[in-house]
Design a protein around this motif. Sequence first.
Motif, short mmCIF file in Angstrom:
data_model
loop_
_atom_site.label_atom_id
_atom_site.label_comp_id
_atom_site.label_asym_id
_atom_site.label_seq_id
_atom_site.Cartn_x
_atom_site.Cartn_y
_atom_site.Cartn_z
N GLY A 122 0.81 -1.22 0.00
CA GLY A 122 0.00 0.00 0.00
C GLY A 122 0.84 1.26 0.00
O GLY A 122 0.48 2.26 -0.61
N GLU A 123 1.98 1.22 0.69
CA GLU A 123 2.87 2.38 0.71
C GLU A 123 3.38 2.69 -0.69
O GLU A 123 3.45 3.86 -1.09
N ALA A 126 0.49 4.10 -2.72
CA ALA A 126 0.18 5.46 -2.31
C ALA A 126 1.20 6.46 -2.85
O ALA A 126 0.85 7.57 -3.28
N ARG A 127 2.49 6.07 -2.84
CA ARG A 127 3.52 6.96 -3.38
C ARG A 127 3.29 7.20 -4.87
O ARG A 127 3.42 8.33 -5.36
N THR A 130 0.21 9.50 -5.32
CA THR A 130 0.52 10.90 -4.98
C THR A 130 1.34 11.56 -6.09
O THR A 130 1.15 12.74 -6.40
N ASP A 141 -1.41 -1.26 -7.04
CA ASP A 141 -2.79 -1.25 -6.56
C ASP A 141 -3.43 -2.62 -6.73
O ASP A 141 -4.08 -3.15 -5.82
N TRP A 187 -6.47 8.33 -5.78
CA TRP A 187 -6.64 7.85 -4.40
C TRP A 187 -5.33 7.28 -3.86
O TRP A 187 -4.68 6.47 -4.50
N ALA A 188 -4.96 7.71 -2.65
CA ALA A 188 -3.72 7.27 -2.04
C ALA A 188 -3.96 6.81 -0.60
O ALA A 188 -3.08 6.92 0.26
N GLY A 189 -5.16 6.27 -0.34
CA GLY A 189 -5.53 5.91 1.02
C GLY A 189 -5.29 4.46 1.40
O GLY A 189 -5.90 3.94 2.35
N HIS A 190 -4.40 3.78 0.68
CA HIS A 190 -4.17 2.36 0.93
C HIS A 190 -3.73 2.08 2.37
O HIS A 190 -4.24 1.16 3.01
N CYS A 191 -2.79 2.88 2.87
CA CYS A 191 -2.28 2.65 4.22
C CYS A 191 -3.32 2.99 5.28
O CYS A 191 -3.44 2.30 6.31
N TYR A 212 -13.48 6.95 -1.14
CA TYR A 212 -12.64 6.65 -2.31
C TYR A 212 -13.49 6.46 -3.55
O TYR A 212 -13.22 7.04 -4.62
#
Length: 229
Positions: A122-123, A126-127, A130, A141, A187-191, A212
Amino acid sequence: MAPDGPTVTRSTLRQQIADALRDEILSGRLTPGQEFTVKEIADGYGVSATPVREALVDLTAQGLLDSAQHRGFRVHEYSLADHRAMIEARSLVADGIFRGLAESAPQNPATFEALAGVRRRGEEAARAATAGDLNVLIGYDLRFWRELSALFGNPYLSDFFHRLRVQSWMYTVPHLRRAGELRGRLWAGHCELVDALTARDPRGAHAIIAAYNADSLALVERITGERTL
């Protein structure tokens, strides 16, 4: 047509061709409605027609291709209404997964320990989100959701959920690539989601996914200028 995909070896040829063509679709190199024949794909990869035909039949069964009578195959074209239906289906499956993970935690704490590995994926996702790096984001993803859904312990559900994720990306990719700069718009809300699940908070996880889905659908509607009822 000669795809610019990876070199295909003889081992697990059918699956490698299917994976390579799926990547071509998700990258936008094969576009919705584009037609091709078994021979064109076989020539492009330097392989025989049989594993190519088998791979194309597999992708057709997964909803990525259509069989074009007397013309070969074409990339399936999804509508915004289709995409909304995919999101609804994804939400129902995700809620079941979240509840199941929360309920299984006391009996199987190892499941929640495994979330640490999912969080690392997820990190990375998310990177990429972003930064607006769509190519990197899609790979991480899909892997993130595949690994997360696998923790539920039902391979049939996990496979179905993965198929929905692929189909959703298949619809959105062409539109997102026409949208220009994507930095900060994905969307970058995985973490955040993994943290909610680690805290055994399925309601919080549901709220994250609901936001999301709403934001993602609104973005596509702005890009396409369409709305569904």
